[in-house]
Design a protein around this motif. Structure first.
Motif, mmCIF file in Angstrom:
data_model
loop_
_atom_site.group_PDB
_atom_site.id
_atom_site.type_symbol
_atom_site.label_atom_id
_atom_site.label_comp_id
_atom_site.label_asym_id
_atom_site.label_seq_id
_atom_site.Cartn_x
_atom_site.Cartn_y
_atom_site.Cartn_z
ATOM 1 N N LEU A 1 49.708 65.643 34.590
ATOM 2 C CA LEU A 1 48.493 65.858 35.371
ATOM 3 C C LEU A 1 47.884 67.236 35.117
ATOM 4 O O LEU A 1 46.744 67.482 35.468
ATOM 5 N N GLN A 2 48.635 68.130 34.508
ATOM 6 C CA GLN A 2 48.129 69.458 34.178
ATOM 7 C C GLN A 2 47.417 69.486 32.830
ATOM 8 O O GLN A 2 46.749 70.443 32.495
ATOM 9 N N ILE A 3 47.567 68.441 32.045
ATOM 10 C CA ILE A 3 46.920 68.360 30.744
ATOM 11 C C ILE A 3 45.416 68.203 30.945
ATOM 12 O O ILE A 3 44.966 67.570 31.890
ATOM 13 N N GLY A 4 44.631 68.771 30.072
ATOM 14 C CA GLY A 4 43.172 68.720 30.189
ATOM 15 C C GLY A 4 42.621 67.311 30.268
ATOM 16 O O GLY A 4 43.144 66.384 29.663
ATOM 17 N N MET A 5 41.532 67.165 31.021
ATOM 18 C CA MET A 5 40.886 65.873 31.186
ATOM 19 C C MET A 5 39.874 65.621 30.076
ATOM 20 O O MET A 5 39.316 66.550 29.522
ATOM 21 N N ARG A 6 39.667 64.363 29.803
ATOM 22 C CA ARG A 6 38.658 63.926 28.839
ATOM 23 C C ARG A 6 37.764 62.918 29.546
ATOM 24 O O ARG A 6 38.256 61.923 30.099
ATOM 25 N N ALA A 7 36.456 63.162 29.558
ATOM 26 C CA ALA A 7 35.518 62.262 30.234
ATOM 27 C C ALA A 7 35.406 60.946 29.477
ATOM 28 O O ALA A 7 35.415 60.922 28.249
ATOM 29 N N ILE A 8 35.285 59.872 30.218
ATOM 30 C CA ILE A 8 35.154 58.529 29.649
ATOM 31 C C ILE A 8 33.874 57.897 30.211
ATOM 32 O O ILE A 8 33.659 57.907 31.426
ATOM 33 N N THR A 9 33.040 57.351 29.349
ATOM 34 C CA THR A 9 31.813 56.673 29.755
ATOM 35 C C THR A 9 32.035 55.165 29.701
ATOM 36 O O THR A 9 32.605 54.653 28.742
ATOM 37 N N PHE A 10 31.578 54.472 30.710
ATOM 38 C CA PHE A 10 31.712 53.014 30.777
ATOM 39 C C PHE A 10 30.360 52.345 30.542
ATOM 40 O O PHE A 10 29.325 52.853 30.971
ATOM 41 N N SER A 11 30.391 51.197 29.886
ATOM 42 C CA SER A 11 29.192 50.386 29.670
ATOM 43 C C SER A 11 29.188 49.245 30.677
ATOM 44 O O SER A 11 30.212 48.578 30.860
ATOM 45 N N PRO A 12 28.056 48.988 31.332
ATOM 46 C CA PRO A 12 28.014 47.922 32.339
ATOM 47 C C PRO A 12 28.072 46.529 31.717
ATOM 48 O O PRO A 12 27.529 46.301 30.639
ATOM 49 N N LEU A 13 28.746 45.636 32.407
ATOM 50 C CA LEU A 13 28.779 44.221 32.031
ATOM 51 C C LEU A 13 28.068 43.370 33.077
ATOM 52 O O LEU A 13 27.494 42.336 32.757
ATOM 53 N N ALA A 14 28.156 43.783 34.333
ATOM 54 C CA ALA A 14 27.489 43.080 35.436
ATOM 55 C C ALA A 14 27.159 44.105 36.509
ATOM 56 O O ALA A 14 27.874 45.087 36.682
ATOM 57 N N ALA A 15 26.085 43.877 37.242
ATOM 58 C CA ALA A 15 25.669 44.805 38.288
ATOM 59 C C ALA A 15 26.297 44.483 39.632
ATOM 60 O O ALA A 15 26.309 45.306 40.534
ATOM 61 N N SER A 16 26.808 43.242 39.767
ATOM 62 C CA SER A 16 27.394 42.838 41.044
ATOM 63 C C SER A 16 28.415 41.734 40.831
ATOM 64 O O SER A 16 28.479 41.130 39.757
ATOM 65 N N VAL A 17 29.197 41.486 41.866
ATOM 66 C CA VAL A 17 30.158 40.378 41.853
ATOM 67 C C VAL A 17 29.934 39.548 43.107
ATOM 68 O O VAL A 17 29.471 40.056 44.131
ATOM 69 N N SER A 18 30.256 38.268 43.014
ATOM 70 C CA SER A 18 30.051 37.404 44.176
ATOM 71 C C SER A 18 31.252 36.518 44.476
ATOM 72 O O SER A 18 31.306 35.906 45.536
ATOM 73 N N GLY A 19 32.217 36.456 43.572
ATOM 74 C CA GLY A 19 33.352 35.564 43.772
ATOM 75 C C GLY A 19 34.594 36.261 44.288
ATOM 76 O O GLY A 19 34.671 37.491 44.338
ATOM 77 N N THR A 20 35.591 35.452 44.655
ATOM 78 C CA THR A 20 36.862 35.995 45.130
ATOM 79 C C THR A 20 37.864 36.167 43.996
ATOM 80 O O THR A 20 38.978 36.622 44.227
ATOM 81 N N ALA A 21 37.471 35.806 42.770
ATOM 82 C CA ALA A 21 38.298 36.061 41.584
ATOM 83 C C ALA A 21 37.759 37.319 40.912
ATOM 84 O O ALA A 21 36.549 37.593 40.965
ATOM 85 N N PHE A 22 38.637 38.105 40.284
ATOM 86 C CA PHE A 22 38.192 39.338 39.639
ATOM 87 C C PHE A 22 37.186 39.042 38.538
ATOM 88 O O PHE A 22 37.384 38.133 37.741
ATOM 89 N N GLU A 23 36.096 39.833 38.509
ATOM 90 C CA GLU A 23 35.054 39.739 37.494
ATOM 91 C C GLU A 23 34.902 41.104 36.841
ATOM 92 O O GLU A 23 34.956 42.130 37.522
ATOM 93 N N SER A 24 34.702 41.129 35.530
ATOM 94 C CA SER A 24 34.510 42.395 34.821
ATOM 95 C C SER A 24 33.123 42.941 35.102
ATOM 96 O O SER A 24 32.139 42.229 34.971
ATOM 97 N N VAL A 25 33.054 44.228 35.497
ATOM 98 C CA VAL A 25 31.757 44.849 35.780
ATOM 99 C C VAL A 25 31.424 45.950 34.778
ATOM 100 O O VAL A 25 30.261 46.326 34.642
ATOM 101 N N ALA A 26 32.437 46.490 34.071
ATOM 102 C CA ALA A 26 32.186 47.543 33.081
ATOM 103 C C ALA A 26 33.368 47.634 32.129
ATOM 104 O O ALA A 26 34.466 47.161 32.442
ATOM 105 N N PHE A 27 33.118 48.235 30.952
ATOM 106 C CA PHE A 27 34.198 48.412 29.986
ATOM 107 C C PHE A 27 33.977 49.684 29.182
ATOM 108 O O PHE A 27 32.892 50.255 29.146
ATOM 109 N N THR A 28 35.035 50.106 28.524
ATOM 110 C CA THR A 28 34.982 51.213 27.583
ATOM 111 C C THR A 28 36.072 50.994 26.546
ATOM 112 O O THR A 28 37.005 50.226 26.768
ATOM 113 N N VAL A 29 35.936 51.661 25.421
ATOM 114 C CA VAL A 29 36.961 51.626 24.375
ATOM 115 C C VAL A 29 37.197 53.071 23.953
ATOM 116 O O VAL A 29 36.244 53.793 23.675
ATOM 117 N N PHE A 30 38.460 53.484 23.941
ATOM 118 C CA PHE A 30 38.772 54.848 23.524
ATOM 119 C C PHE A 30 40.200 54.913 22.992
ATOM 120 O O PHE A 30 41.026 54.063 23.325
#
Length: 140
Positions: free
Chosen positions: A30-59
């Motif tokens: 936890l003392q190691i330096g942080m690296r910022a991560i940007t996420f790309s949106p996949l959906a603006a909202s969710v409506s179901g009771t099952a998990f839905e992907s709203v954003a992703f990133t690759v690094f």
């Protein structure tokens, strides 16, 4: 962390020593330096009771933990996943606001390898769409 001597190498002492060592390594990570991560949106909202992907990133992995801030418009359960496996416990919101999802990256993710990380959300109950926007994250 106590020093292990030849006379106290029983299982109880070794287990405690390993737990102490793991906690020490996690604190150091936890003392190691942080690296910022940007996420790309996949959906603006969710409506179901099952998990839905709203954003992703690759690094590429260069540390061991990840945290993501997510702005939610109501009661939601939010999680971050790698290869479909949650990185830590999901976080629940009871209303609109920002939640932070944290977790440790899986040991199977080798340093330097690139993987897709997804932010997923679901409604715990009810109907209608609830907004979920990944604001950003950090990796250490």
């Amino acid at each position: 962390m106590p020093r292990i001597n030849r006379g106290n190498l029983n299982e109880v002492h070794l287990v405690q020593w390993i737990k102490d060592l793991r906690a020490r390594v996690e604190r150091l990570e936890l003392q190691i330096g942080m690296r910022a991560i940007t996420f790309s949106p996949l959906a603006a909202s969710v409506s179901g009771t099952a998990f839905e992907s709203v954003a992703f990133t690759v690094f590429p992995r260069s540390g061991s933990s990840l945290a993501v801030d997510v702005n939610v418009g109501g009661a939601l359960e939010v999680q971050a996943t790698v290869d479909g496996v949650p990185l830590g416990p999901s976080v629940s919101s009871s209303g609109a606001g920002t939640v932070t999802v944290t977790g440790f990256l899986p040991e199977t993710w080798a340093f330097g390898d690139r993987k897709r990380v997804e932010v997923r959300a679901r409604r715990p109950s009810g109907s209608g769409a609830v907004s979920a926007v990944a604001l950003g994250g950090w990796h250490r």
